[in-house]
Design an enzyme around this catalytic site. Structure first.
Site, short mmCIF file in Angstrom:
data_model
loop_
_atom_site.label_atom_id
_atom_site.label_comp_id
_atom_site.label_asym_id
_atom_site.label_seq_id
_atom_site.Cartn_x
_atom_site.Cartn_y
_atom_site.Cartn_z
N GLU A 189 -8.23 11.63 7.53
CA GLU A 189 -8.23 11.78 6.06
C GLU A 189 -9.31 12.33 5.46
O GLU A 189 -10.23 12.53 5.91
CB GLU A 189 -7.95 10.28 5.44
CG GLU A 189 -9.21 9.44 5.69
CD GLU A 189 -9.07 7.88 5.06
OE1 GLU A 189 -7.88 7.33 5.23
OE2 GLU A 189 -9.88 7.56 4.63
N ARG A 193 -3.32 -8.44 -12.15
CA ARG A 193 -4.01 -9.29 -12.49
C ARG A 193 -5.47 -9.13 -13.45
O ARG A 193 -5.87 -7.90 -13.50
CB ARG A 193 -4.43 -10.42 -11.71
CG ARG A 193 -5.14 -9.53 -10.51
CD ARG A 193 -6.17 -10.40 -9.63
NE ARG A 193 -6.78 -9.60 -8.45
CZ ARG A 193 -7.87 -8.93 -8.44
NH1 ARG A 193 -8.42 -8.99 -9.73
NH2 ARG A 193 -8.40 -8.24 -7.53
N LYS A 250 0.71 -1.23 0.01
CA LYS A 250 0.04 0.06 -0.16
C LYS A 250 0.91 1.23 0.12
O LYS A 250 0.61 2.13 -0.68
CB LYS A 250 -1.12 0.04 1.17
CG LYS A 250 -2.30 0.35 0.84
CD LYS A 250 -3.27 0.56 2.04
CE LYS A 250 -4.54 1.34 1.73
NZ LYS A 250 -5.78 0.52 1.75
#
Lengths: 501, 168, 501, 168
Positions: A200, A292, A116
């Protein structure tokens, strides 16, 4: 030149990959757990080998056994699908070191984007916006206020010590901040004996939007456009569409460019997805990159008329992408409904059992990526995704109408599925008007249940006649004994069905 | 032959005669234009007053789970004999088992929110059953008092295992 | 504004029409014969009414009863599908006079194009080439020679009095003509007591190519491009594709223009198909016009990404076509395989019985227009067409590979179908190279059978193991009695299967 | 347990043991790596030496019609008892019925090309059966002499009706 691909996966994605392989003359090797001996991916592959007992940890995640099957079968490439080992850098590395082609990005890219913080740093480098906020917990009030001012309101205050909404606060303006932080700290301190908090940016009515990117090792990086994935429940996507009814061309361009920059920066090769959150003011924030193929890749295939799995194989084979950015012009509209073995009207409770019968919708503009068959036992060991129904239309209206038509034709007997839920969701004005975000499902859930309860008398009479007919047929085939003790009511009958009434 | 269908807490009375061309069905003493044909073991086509319906039906204990045009309902059917037994008070009541909470799928109990003796409201969460890679919150179908808890946290349960008993 | 459409048809085309109706919010009324009570079109329609006993003449052709059902149901439009009453001008007229919308061309156009001579005359008017030849039988030798010279060699001489090849002769040059005519006349005279003959141009290695046209009543006439329909047996099409691998852009333009001219000249409205024969020198000849939707219309839909049934309804409703000629740019390649209840490897012998199981191919680029369901009894009363499998690909190669992949996944248990035959035909080099005409099927039939016989030992062992397993399961479920008299060998077992070995 | 499979005029000998994990199969005394599992009543999955095969099987009189990867064959299976009977000459022969021509589908006989007493070659056309809007030419599966014709032109026949008998 790849000749034989081992698919290290199961279910619909394994079937999906097998289909593309066979269309380009590549043989396929399926692996299966003991519970999956008669699952569709085993039936459709050229070869099939048992990889272990039912639990994933002993089968689809059993690296040693998979390596052994690669040797036995002589597979010269591995396609990991999604989930399981698809984002396991070590596995990717081991495969590559065996001289077997890994159909996925290089392990370095998997590692970077799987971390992350590293992904955040990389995004910053190419000036991709990330959700502003603290990355370290803080306990000082002054510092917290400063940071909140810097981020800009509204902000979200989260407890560092725990989750579950405790100590979480949305703060709309500077006037409220001091009081809010104090209360949050106190609440968190009591609940977790830890009064540190994160701050945040609070995103208003966020949308989950992602970009399908593709890169080859000749320096080409392209974007196939966005997917709107905001119909979610507990971060599990349920319905996706492209193009997004929410974004405009300016934002679309910004998203595509940002995604391409990130892809280029991490030296990516193959198919990848860059995920963003977009708030109601159309600000975009980089979330993460999935290294992916994505579950919802088919809607991108429909509007671009391209087979992304074939492109994956091309690129893994060292060839160039078959298409360049200026040839990519998505056409029409595509929607995907995920078919889970879950009861959409009872908190998505999972359902297991035998698929007794299926009547599958067909016709123009309808595609099913299926991983189930009549007679199959749906076991509790794996992800409940049974398959995906995809509709394409010249317009969003046509794609929606076609999806509703197809869902109405879809009958699965023996297990509960999300088919009826998806149908009602798409019929709801919020979806019809393209007016939904990640919180919409939660907001209209009760309303959908209410609509379901609005039963017409006709349907009740119809259901009764059916039950009487079935009763007569059952009585005829086995003389019934009314004194027989009947076992009644687990939560399937008493709990779940109560909800349906 | 008389039949009673119990659906959605309503009682519907039917009179059904088997004729050469199928069933002759009356509802509330009005003859219905209804034609119901089996397609497979669990699917039926019903044409009711000209409208075409697709029905899927499975037997579920003593009820039928009937899906009509994708609306699912539980329907109980009582034939003449059962109606007669009802009349004389011999009906087998479902109520005895209503407070039994069984595992609908195999899984692992990872949380229990109730204790023996605690009062439970209908809809209150009882425990978490982990299966299919998901946590499934199980809520109480009834209000009552917890009489018995037959599992422990961390232990796997099989399908239909009895997990709790609630006295209504 | 059309609200409820009665579909005067059955099988896959009725289902096809129902799907498009429901997608645009139009209710549907199915009619069914007693044999079709549980057929898919009945199950999928909004309403359904019995139209009579099994034979077509008493049900799907029973005009009186159909008119009655229109009244009862309140349908405000009729879609005839193909076959049955679709080219019956009188029916079209009756419908229109009732104030009910006829979803098809005006009866005048049906009458004109349904009459071979009238259609020929109309084609001549717009300078569409027709196959040169005599329209009246002749018995004079001199006249015959003159005509043959005028037509140009090679010519075909046919006996006026009968068929079966008697008296038929291909004449390659003027040197042979006198002798050939004399012999043909003599043979015909002996066989039919009638020595008159027809002479027409003999087409070398002809292709059957047709153009999909569409007209509205605002003066717009467009062409959606060609379909190559040369894979035929006894004039029954089996595999179709678009674009045709045989024709070039010059010929394509010529075909499209000729088709549009003919359509305009007969004051056509709605969907129509103009059929041509094209010889190996790429000369085109007008054959006939089908004044209805064609069985093989889906391949045109796939490359044009359009729903032709929705266009039919639009146009019948008096609206303009949704697309103009300069917006029509077919993309990619589409192939259709017709799934007949016939054994392709035994002279296409029809098969009846119960569909015990079906496993239907799915996935990207695959479309099934189906008219059957598991558990359905295939009766001998109607056309043996069960449905159509359609593949789309970016290239012809991809469309072929995809079709083979899909056919390989297709399993129907209980009746014989043309699935294995279609698969082998598409795999044959003649089809793979696009090197085939109307006579190719007949030419390579034996070769396909030969290939079928090339059985690998593995497959024999596999079949044996399956039979032993089934035998054990059967024995377990019902204690078998080996002294039981077994009834053996109808031509299903002795004749048909011999051919398969 | 010994089994004989007769397929495509070949005789294949198998030895099959039922074990806990399924069947243990030997072919020509070599143990096969074979795993055959039923999917539904008529479909099977066979993994044979690693290769995956999809089989559909229906019973057809005393044979099985087996389709493997879309190749269809008739397979006759004889178990130990039947093999024993064969050995002592008690086998029931199919030959008795080989010349019986039955209607495979209902239809209308519109042409008959043979007469009683006429010699017939294998593959020679015998009659036309009209069904499904098509004329179907029926050819003789055997060579022989026509012994009996049981239908007339223009008359409908039902499925499995005996139409002709040919003496081989």
């Amino acid at each position: 030149m790849i000749r034989k691909i081992l698919i290290a996966n199961r279910g619909e994605i394994a079937v999906r990959v097998i289909r593309s392989c066979h269309e380009i003359g590549i043989e396929t090797v399926a692996i299966y757990s003991e519970a999956d001996r008669t699952s569709p991916h085993v039936l459709k592959a050229t070869e099939a080998y048992c990889v272990g007992p039912a639990p994933s940890s002993e089968s689809y995640l059993n690296v040693e056994k998979i390596l052994e099957i690669i040797q036995i079968s002589g597979a010269d490439a591995v396609h990991p699908g999604y989930g399981f080992l698809s984002e396991n850098a070590k596995f990717a590395d081991t495969i590559a070191k065996m001289g077997v082609v890994w159909i996925g990005p290089p392990s370095d890219a998997i590692i970077t984007m799987g971390d992350k913080m590293a992904a955040r740093e990389l995004a910053k480098k190419v000036n991709a916006p990330i959700i502003p906020g603290t990355t370290e917990p803080i306990s000082s009030l002054d510092k917290a206020i400063k940071i909140a001012d810097k981020i800009g309101y509204p902000v979200l205050i989260k407890a560092a010590g725990g989750g579950g909404g405790k100590g979480m606060r949305i703060v709309q303006s500077a006037q409220e901040i001091e009081d809010a932080i104090n209360r949050a700290k106190s609440e968190a301190g009591k609940a977790f004996s830890d009064d540190r908090i994160y701050i945040e940016k609070y995103l208003e009515e966020p949308h989950h939007i992602e970009i399908q990117v593709f890169a080859d090792n000749h320096g080409n990086v392209v974007s196939f456009g966005e997917r709107e994935c905001s119909v979610q429940r507990r971060y599990q996507k349920i319905i996706e569409e492209t193009p997004s009814p929410f974004i405009d061309d300016k934002l679309r361009k910004q998203l595509n460019e940002t995604a391409i920059n990130i892809t280029r920066e991490c030296n990516y090769i193959g198919a990848g997805t860059v995920e963003f959150l977009v708030d109601k003011h159309k600000n975009l924030y980089f979330l993460e990159m999935n290294t992916r193929l994505q579950v919802e890749h088919p809607i991108t295939e429909m509007v671009n008329q391209i087979d992304l799995v074939k492109e994956q194989i091309r690129v893994a084979d060292g060839k160039q992408l078959s298409i360049s950015q200026n040839e990519i012009h998505p056409k029409g509209h595509a929607i995907e409904c995920r078919l889970y073995a879950e009861d959409g009207f009872n908190n998505f409770a999972p359902s297991v059992g035998n698929i007794l019968e299926m009547d599958i919708p067909q016709g123009l503009g309808i595609r099913l990526d299926d991983g189930i068959r009549t007679g199959q036992e749906i076991s509790p060991y794996y992800d409940p995704l049974l398959g995906k129904l995809i509709s394409w239309g010249n317009t969003r209206k046509e794609a929606m109408a076609r999806m509703i038509r197809a869902l109405s034709e879809f009958h699965i007997v023996g297990i509960e599925t999300t088919i009826p839920f998806c149908k009602m969701f798409i019929q709801h004005p919020r979806f019809q008007n393209g007016d939904y975000g990640t919180k919409t499902l939660e907001e209209i859930k009760e309303e959908l249940l209410e609509t379901l309860r609005e039963y017409s008398d006709d349907l009740n009479v119809a259901a009764s006649i059916g039950a009487i007919q079935k009763n007569l047929l059952t009585d005829q085939s086995s003389a019934s004994n009314f004194t027989e003790t009947k076992q009644i009511s687990n939560w399937a009958t008493s709990g779940r069905k109560d909800n349906l009434r | 032959m008389k039949f009673q269908a119990i659906i959605d807490e309503q009682i519907l009375n039917f009179d059904v005669e088997q004729t050469a061309c199928g069933l002759d069905i009356s509802f509330n003493d009005n003859n219905l234009d209804a034609d119901c044909r089996p397609l497979t073991s669990n699917s039926f086509s019903l044409i009711l007053n000209g409208k075409s319906h697709y029905l899927t039906i499975t037997e579920n204990d003593n009820s039928f789970e009937v899906t009509v045009d994708q609306h699912t309902n539980l329907v109980k059917v009582k034939d003449e004999t059962e109606l007669l037994l009802d009349k004389f008070g011999f009906s087998d009541s479902d109520e005895d088992h209503a407070g039994e909470i069984h595992a609908q799928i195999p899984g692992l109990v990872t949380q229990i929110y109730a204790e023996i003796g605690s009062s439970i409201e209908k809809g209150q969460k009882l425990f978490i059953l982990e299966a299919m890679k998901m946590e499934n919150e199980i809520s109480s179908p009834v209000s009552g008092v917890v009489k018995n808890i037959l599992v422990e946290i961390g232990l796997p349960v099989e399908k239909n295992d009895l997990i709790m008993e609630i006295e209504i």
